[in-house]
Motif scaffolding. Structure first.
Motif, short mmCIF file in Angstrom:
data_model
loop_
_atom_site.label_atom_id
_atom_site.label_comp_id
_atom_site.label_asym_id
_atom_site.label_seq_id
_atom_site.Cartn_x
_atom_site.Cartn_y
_atom_site.Cartn_z
N ARG A 192 -45.35 -13.51 -23.24
CA ARG A 192 -44.37 -13.15 -24.26
C ARG A 192 -42.97 -12.97 -23.68
O ARG A 192 -41.97 -13.41 -24.23
N GLU A 193 -42.93 -12.33 -22.53
CA GLU A 193 -41.63 -12.05 -21.94
C GLU A 193 -40.91 -13.34 -21.55
O GLU A 193 -39.74 -13.55 -21.86
N LYS A 194 -41.67 -14.23 -20.90
CA LYS A 194 -41.05 -15.49 -20.45
C LYS A 194 -40.70 -16.37 -21.64
O LYS A 194 -39.66 -17.06 -21.63
N ALA A 195 -41.57 -16.40 -22.63
CA ALA A 195 -41.29 -17.22 -23.81
C ALA A 195 -40.05 -16.70 -24.53
O ALA A 195 -39.22 -17.49 -25.00
N THR A 196 -39.91 -15.40 -24.58
CA THR A 196 -38.73 -14.83 -25.24
C THR A 196 -37.47 -15.20 -24.48
O THR A 196 -36.46 -15.61 -25.05
N GLU A 197 -37.56 -15.09 -23.15
CA GLU A 197 -36.39 -15.43 -22.34
C GLU A 197 -36.00 -16.90 -22.53
O GLU A 197 -34.83 -17.24 -22.68
N LYS A 198 -37.03 -17.74 -22.56
CA LYS A 198 -36.74 -19.17 -22.76
C LYS A 198 -36.14 -19.40 -24.14
O LYS A 198 -35.18 -20.17 -24.28
#
Lengths: 311, 146, 323, 139, 651
Positions: free
Chosen positions: E108-114
């Motif tokens: 979730r964190e990485k997807a949000t950042e992307k």
């Protein structure tokens, strides 16, 4: 005379020495010399699976690497098992980087000693599949050329009807061997025609003879060999022609047992392709090791010589 | 009325669990052979063309199915793995590109790891040892013994 | 207002730009008449201390040529900036880095090694390299520090105008000087003394809109006269180079080398030329295409011959910068 | 673990549609790339690639239609030629040419897009971070 | 600075479950110029669109970004919505955070950042977007249909019946295609010729259809609504304008040419009509086999033809036509037997393919409908049908299912059974697929009532042994291998695209999929359109299809053409190339790069210009322009660089 790096393998040094001898003789008559590698080892015969995936490829890799290090980029072999093992090993080294690295890790264990002995030896380089592995028949087709062979015939095998037998490992697996189409090969057919003989088509030319089951389940081998031989004979073949020592063993020496199990079976001579090549190129009949055959070949051999005399 | 004991039924159902159909045996076969048994869609081509099929109690395609279902015992007890002559006919014809010969190799390996040779050097007759070309003996030992 | 006070300075460059100023020829006395040349180390006896002594903004216009290659270049750039009302990056070196900028394709270490140790003509048994500070019986000697990376003038100080060219052609130089004297310069930050198009605009050679199937080096080709050199397979930078020179080189059968730098619509001259050349290769085969491209030795040196320090990447990426 | 930053330039018809297909097929892959959509890979300019490297990208992926399948006839061949020359330029700049990857991905190859992303990320991890060219850029 | 609004869609949980949409809105909202940023559960819903319209007005937005699904799905939806609120549609952009983010990542964190990077990049692009107007072009209301099989015939008739002109191009001398070769059709067993011939005649007579057989499309240029095609008509060496189709010439011709229509089971003369019901029913001379062309003698046909229609001096003719839309119905082929090495590589005479068996079954075929095997004319009593011959074999042949074989093989076995009552048909299959109306019932009838033996297993090897053909198969259901000594073997060879399809794809600049079949714009929602506007697909050129499906798709394609022609003018995407006249130095590289002839050199100005109507907006010329004078509207180099910078988290 052109020297071609040659890997005979164990069978050709022993039980199938007539394959080796006839091949050397035929080669010289065609203008090249089979130049045996120095201090070669067993190729491993088959690479079965194992936990350490590359372990089974090390012996054959070493042979290939030594060939390259001796300055040669082509290695000819005759035994179908050796051909299969060397070619597939080489294929995997070329194709898969991880295999290549791991194999070289093993091969590198020979390195310190070499450096110590020959300080001036060229620096160690990983073996990356530089050598081209060829079956002798492939060499004849692609390097010598069937047309060239035809030109050099001194004793054409006219009138002789030969059934080509491929067996299994000379052609398969196709993606790693790539010698010919495994379903519809033509390399031996071309060879037979180049010798002036006639090809006998029969459906069993690529069916298995039983391979090592010859030892563990001889009856199975007998049944398989019977199918192959009777099919070839049924299509009018005078003889079967092949290149693999194990196939030779199954198809030749098993005929006694076949006759016992299948009454009415008529023995049919089996030749190594090199023997017929040597004869067709003017070779001496006494040098082909025919005495080691279980099935009498004299009828066919006589006809070859008779044919020549008639001309 | 006499009470007779019934013989056990012959065709017991296969027991399928999450483990048998996904883990353990199938995974080991996949790792050892480098092949994905689940690619097999049971066309039967391997069986159709197998020159040894008539010597086998379980056809190669069924062996593939049993591996998919994780039926370790049935597979390892079958004579099929020892009758396969590694001729690669199945491998070159498989429409899904499965190297079935390697799967057979893997099954043999797993069976041999249980400890007993199927056909060890001591079973080779002196006559065979003296006449069979080395590739036959070497491959036999490598395939059928530990 | 009195006569404008003019300065010239020569940093890391070959000196050709100094000659280029002289190239205005007959008009030099006009310049001398109209302006006071108060600082020109190449042509008159001045000391840096004279400059230091001047008030800020004392000089009206300074034509600064040469890239920034060492601490002396940088110091003088700073000093002249402070003392000048208008600082002009004069010539390709000051503008985009030019030939000295090609040093950015190697490391400082390699340059020192080549110059002082490994070149065949060097005799330096002790492998002595120049030091910034050296103790001698007479006292401490100081040399400017050589930088690992060559910079353009505007990468170290604020620049008002740019005059491109290696060297700028005389007529353009005179136009700039005239504009300065007349006070008709355009807004700050502009390139002056050059066109706003590309060399092709000034080039009279004929184009047939054909692709190319291979590159050939100019000395190996007998060019078809009047025909676009690029279409004959000679790498000509004219397609990606600012106009202003009058297409001097192509007019005599030599390809444009790109000295006027990137045209106004372009930031990275080399990359754009790569893009254009890639568009006219007459092949759809990957191996053949690759073979055609291998006909270009050292693309960075070729396409960025005059603009490497001014490009996006500026220099070769080495591990050495973290000194 | 080092997480490389990747810029993906994708043509909308093939590689971009392939990336969409990876999505509709729910094929998971590494989140290291940000896609920038072009109509055709032939629009992609080496300047964009260098810009990405200059701004801190560790890798650049260019995705176009398979040879012969370009929606605009031959835009992908131009890309191929540009990349061939650009790769040589990267050599000169000391940038490992593996950091620039050109892939032909069709609209039907969602799985290929996902595996290319995974593989490229892995490759860039092994190469490590891209070094900024100058001190100024490092700052 | 532009006032920008950002709308982040949850797409239910499709985006929101992996991307923290609130955080995306929050982060992007901090960017300079972004005056409004929010998240919403379904942006594409009516209230979602209403929200966009409302905020455009309320916040006085100059530009909008909708972060949601792929722009291919809803770009036009939102642009229309923006237009309704008075915003220029090209001031709205879609940031794809579903297909290319939430659906492909789980962290979730990485997807949000992307997702944040994706949206920020789109903000940077939108900042410099210009307001554009669509480019409007007229339409030529005439259609080109390529291929005269059942699909092409149907499409041509439907369009012509709607009142528009159609040019039907067929490369063979007659229309009819493969359907004309079939005997009966499954599952109803009605006669193929009987249902096809009336349609062929209707094409020949239709006032709106210009029929061009023996012709191929040579070149096409232009764009939707305005194509120019060059059609090459091969020399028939017969003047069709005066030929009455009497057939005298075909009877006197002494040459013997294998009939490809009859799968080489019969011969016709060098001057021939491919089959009796041909439309047009006019002969052609096969130059390769004609004795006159080979020796200069003979000329029997010329002497026989009283009206003098034989013209040995005829040459190919090239016609130029203007059309507005193209229906591609190029048909299919079957995998040659020579590819199937383990099945005898085409050298075993009694191993034939399905189309050949159709000819043996056909009442008008070479055996008049009597089933006789090729080797010796014997009526075969043991017939083996082999399915998936080359299909479902990704390793060696074709990975896909050819779809029609299950049914036609069942039909073959059934018809065989009807003709040869004491014969036994066997069908080897891997799976039987009966996904069509009445198909499953048909299969049951064959299996239960007609005595056809179905064997579940793939055949490994077929070879000739004496007069018999040996089939090695397996029956995986019993776990037994099977050997059948057959009199005849019929292979259901894979359906493949025609060889000419690949050439056609290049000529038309349309797309083909990995297996060579024509690619549709969307597999579900746009199955009859090509990705390229103005091209529509019909029949098996797009993928294996049976007759009802081909007819349905042809009708769909026709409908699309009719709907296109019902408009007055066409609007084109204005994101095309443009030239800054002050910068262009006239190097002309763009002109050689443009595949559409949209770039021309203006001699007067000394610069290269863009013809906007021809420009397709690919941007190749933009990349090729080393002087930076050519830019693409709303995708300038500056915009791209800003997007890159934003994607990398820089400013």
């Amino acid at each position: 005379m052109v020297k071609v790096a040659y890997y005979p393998g164990c069978a050709l040094k022993d039980r199938s020495s007539h394959l080796d001898a006839s091949a050397r003789d035929a080669a010289e008559r065609l203008g090249f010399q089979l130049d045996e590698l120095e201090s070669w080892t067993c190729c491993g015969a088959v690479p079965p699976v194992s936990r350490e995936r590359v372990m089974n490829l090390v012996a054959s890799s070493r042979i290939l690497k030594n060939t390259r290090d001796s300055g040669r980029d082509l290695l000819v072999t005759i035994c179908d098992f050796c051909y299969n093992t060397l070619k597939r090993t080489n294929h995997r080294i070329r194709k898969d980087e991880i295999t290549r690295r791991r194999i070289n890790t093993y091969l590198a264990q020979e390195k310190p000693e070499r450096d110590y002995i020959e300080e001036t030896a060229s620096p160690w380089t990983d073996y990356a599949g530089e050598v081209r592995v060829m079956h002798l028949m492939e060499y004849l087709r692609d390097v010598t050329g069937y047309d060239e062979m035809r030109k050099r015939l001194s004793r054409p095998l006219e009138g002789l009807k030969l059934a080509p037998y491929y067996g299994c490992v000379m052609l398969r697996p196709e993606n790693e061997i790539g010698l010919d189409d495994p379903e519809d090969p033509s390399i031996i057919e071309g060879f037979i025609e180049a010798l002036g003989a006639r090809v006998v088509n029969y459906p069993y030319r690529t069916e298995c003879c039983g391979s090592y089951l010859s030892v563990s389940d001889p009856d199975v081998s007998t049944r398989l060999s019977y199918k192959i031989l009777s099919s070839a004979a049924g299509k009018g073949a005078d003889a079967v022609i092949l290149s693999c020592p194990l196939c030779f063993h199954n198809l030749d020496s098993r005929q006694e047992a076949i006759s016992r199990v299948f009454p009415g079976f008529k023995p049919i001579p089996v030749f190594y392709f090199t023997q017929l090549l040597s004869l067709a190129m003017g070779g001496d009949r006494d040098r082909q090791g025919f005495s080691r055959h279980h099935v009498d070949v004299s009828g066919v051999v006589d006809s070859i010589f008779a044919e020549k005399e008639r001309q | 009325m006499s009470k007779t004991s019934l013989p056990p039924p012959e065709n017991l159902p296969m027991r399928l669990t999450r483990d048998t159909v996904s883990e353990g045996f199938k995974k080991r076969v996949a790792e050892l052979s480098g092949q994905n048994p689940d690619s097999c869609y049971q066309c039967g081509n391997c069986s159709s063309g197998c020159p040894l099929a008539c010597e086998m109690n379980i056809l190669p395609s069924r062996m593939m199915r049993l591996v998919q279902l994780g039926q370790e015992e049935t597979v390892l007890e079958s004579g099929t793995i020892w009758i396969c002559a590694s001729c690669f006919q199945c491998t070159v014809r498989c429409p899904r590109g499965i190297d079935i010969q390697s799967v057979m190799d893997a099954l043999r390996q797993i069976a041999l790891d249980l400890g007993t040779d199927h056909f060890g050097p001591d079973q080779v007759t002196p006559e065979q040892a003296a006449t069979v070309p080395q590739p036959g003996l070497v491959s036999l030992y490598r395939k059928l013994s530990t | 207002m009195g006569k404008p006070k003019v300065a010239f300075y020569w940093a890391a460059s070959c000196g050709g730009c100094e000659i280029a100023v002289l190239d205005i020829g007959d008009r030099l006395p006009v310049l001398a008449e109209a302006a006071d040349i108060i600082f020109w180390p190449c042509a008159m006896d001045v000391k840096y201390d004279d400059l230091r002594a001047m008030e800020d903004d004392f000089i009206d216009v300074c034509l600064f040529n040469g890239a920034i290659r060492n601490s002396e270049n940088e110091e003088m750039a700073g000093l002249l900036r402070k003392k000048s009302k208008i600082l002009v990056a004069y010539g390709s070196c000051a503008h985009e880095g030019c030939i000295p900028g090609l040093a950015n394709l190697v490391s400082e270490e390699d340059i020192l090694d080549r110059s002082y140790i490994s070149a065949p003509s060097v005799e330096n048994p002790g492998n002595v390299l120049p030091e910034v500070k050296t103790e001698t019986p007479e006292g401490e000697l100081e040399l400017p520090e050589l930088y690992d990376t060559v910079y353009t003038l505007d990468q170290v100080v604020d620049v008002d105008y740019y005059v491109p060219g290696c060297p700028p052609v005389a007529d353009r130089t005179w136009e700039v000087l005239e504009a300065i004297l007349d006070g008709t310069l355009p807004g700050k930050g502009n390139v002056v003394g050059a066109g706003s198009k590309i060399v092709c605009d000034e080039c009279s050679l004929e184009k047939k809109e054909t692709g190319i199937s291979g590159f050939v080096r100019p000395h190996l080709l007998e060019p078809e006269p009047d025909r676009c050199l690029l279409e004959q397979g000679v790498y000509c930078a004219g397609i990606g180079t600012r106009s202003g020179c009058g297409a001097l080189c192509p007019s005599v059968g030599m390809p444009c080398r790109g000295c006027y730098g990137a045209p106004p619509g372009v930031f990275d001259q080399g990359a754009k030329i790569v893009s254009a050349l890639g568009s006219i290769i007459d092949s759809t085969d990957p191996d053949e295409t690759d073979a055609i491209m291998s006909g270009i030795p050292c693309p960075a040196g070729l396409f960025y011959r005059f603009s490497l320090p001014h490009s996006i990447l500026r220099r070769k990426i080495t591990d050495g910068y973290e000194d | 673990m080092f997480e490389p930053r990747i810029i993906c330039f994708l043509c909308t018809w093939c590689a971009g549609a392939g990336a969409d297909l990876a999505g509709t097929s729910r094929l998971e892959y590494t989140p290291n790339g940000v896609n920038i959509r072009f109509m055709c890979s032939g629009r992609i300019d080496p300047e964009h690639v260098l810009w990405a490297f200059g701004k801190g990208a560790d890798g650049v992926l260019i995705g176009g239609c398979h040879p012969g399948d370009c929606h605009y006839m031959d835009g992908n061949y131009k890309t191929m030629a540009r990349v061939a020359l650009l790769s040589r330029l990267l050599d000169d700049f000391g940038i490992n040419r593996a950091r620039l990857r050109l892939e032909w991905i069709s609209a039907a190859e969602g799985a290929k897009f996902a595996s290319v992303m995974n593989d490229f990320t892995e490759k860039l991890r092994s190469l490590g971070p891209m070094k900024p060219a100058t001190r100024e850029m490092a700052r | 600075m532009k006032r920008i609004g950002v709308f982040v869609c949850h797409c239910g949980i499709n985006i929101a479950s992996t991307v923290d949409v609130q955080k995306v809105a929050e982060e992007v909202g901090k960017m300079p110029g972004v005056v409004f940023a929010t998240d919403y559960i379904y942006m594409c819903s009516d209230p979602g669109q209403a929200l966009v319209r409302e905020k455009i007005r309320e916040e006085n937005l100059d530009a909008v970004i909708v972060a949601a699904c792929s722009p291919n799905l809803h770009e036009s939806t939102f642009r229309t919505a923006a237009g309704e609120a008075g915003l220029n549609p090209w001031q709205l952009e879609i940031a794809n955070i579903r297909e290319q983010c939430s659906w492909v990542h789980s962290d979730r964190e990485k997807a949000t950042e992307k997702a944040i990077r994706i949206v920020k990049a789109m903000v940077e692009k939108t900042r410099l977007n210009e307001s554009l107007d669509p480019i409007s072009v007229p339409i030529t209301r005439k259609a080109l249909v390529i291929g005269g099989g059942i699909a092409g015939i149907q499409a041509a008739l439907d369009i012509a019946d709607a009142g528009y002109e159609v040019i039907l191009v067929e490369k063979e001398p007659s229309i009819g295609g493969h359907m004309a070769q079939l005997s009966e059709t499954f599952p109803t067993l009605d006669c193929s010729q009987c249902i096809l011939t009336p349609k062929m005649v209707a094409v020949g007579k239709h006032g709106n259809i210009e029929l061009m057989t023996y012709s191929t499309v040579e070149e096409i240029s232009g764009y939707v609504g305005n194509f120019t095609v060059k059609i090459r008509r091969k020399a028939a060496y017969v003047d069709w304008s005066i030929c009455t189709g009497c057939g005298q010439c075909t009877e006197v011709c002494p040459a013997k040419v294998p009939s490809s229509f009859d799968r080489n089971f019969s011969t016709h003369g060098a001057v021939y009509v491919p089959f009796p019901q041909a439309v047009p029913n006019k002969p052609v001379i096969d130059r390769e086999h004609c004795i006159h062309f080979k020796t200069g003698k003979c000329g029997l046909c010329e002497k026989t033809c009283e009206i003098g229609a034989i013209r040995f001096d005829q040459e190919d003719q090239v016609f130029r036509r203007e059309v507005g839309a193209v229906v591609v119905a190029a048909g299919y082929d079957t995998l040659p037997l020579s590819e199937l090495k383990e099945y005898g590589a085409g050298r075993v005479p009694d191993v034939i393919d399905g189309l050949a068996f159709e000819r043996l079954l056909s009442a008008s075929g070479p055996t008049n409908g009597e089933i006789r095997r090729p080797s010796d004319g014997k009526v075969p009593k043991e017939v083996v049908f082999v399915q998936c011959a080359g299909s479902r074999d990704p390793e060696r042949h074709k990975p896909y299912c050819s779809k029609i074989c299950c049914m036609y093989t069942t039909k073959h076995a059934l018809l065989y059974r009807h003709r040869v009552h004491d014969g036994q048909p066997y069908i080897f299959y891997i799976d039987i697929r009966t996904g069509g109306k009445g198909y499953e019932e048909f299969y049951h009838r064959a299996e239960e009532d007609e005595g056809i033996i179905y064997l579940r297993g793939k055949v490994a090897k077929i070879f000739r042994d004496g007069a018999e053909t040996v089939v090695w198969g397996t029956d995986t259901l019993t776990g037994k291998n099977v050997e059948i000594r057959a009199d005849l073997v019929v292979l259901a060879t894979a359906v493949i695209p025609r060889k000419s399809t690949a050439r056609l794809v290049r000529k038309l600049h349309i797309q083909a999929g990995p297996n060579g079949f024509l690619a549709e714009a969307h597999p579900k929602l746009r199955p009859v359109e090509s990705i390229n506007s103005g091209f529509y697909l019909a029949g098996a050129a797009q993928g294996p299809k049976d007759i009802p499906e081909s007819v349905a798709q042809a009708g769909g394609a026709a409908c699309k053409v009719i709907s296109l022609f019902s408009r007055n003018r066409l609007e084109q995407d204005p994101a095309v190339a443009w030239v800054d006249e002050d910068l262009c130095g006239g190097c002309r590289i763009c002109i050689s790069v443009c595949p559409y002839d949209a770039r021309k050199f203006d001699e007067e100005k000394g610069i290269a210009v863009v013809n906007e109507a021809l420009c397709e907006g690919c941007g190749s010329c933009v990349a090729a322009c080393a002087c930076g004078a050519t830019q693409q509207k709303n995708l300038t180099d500056v915009q791209i660089k800003n997007m890159i910078t934003a994607s990398l988290g820089g400013k």
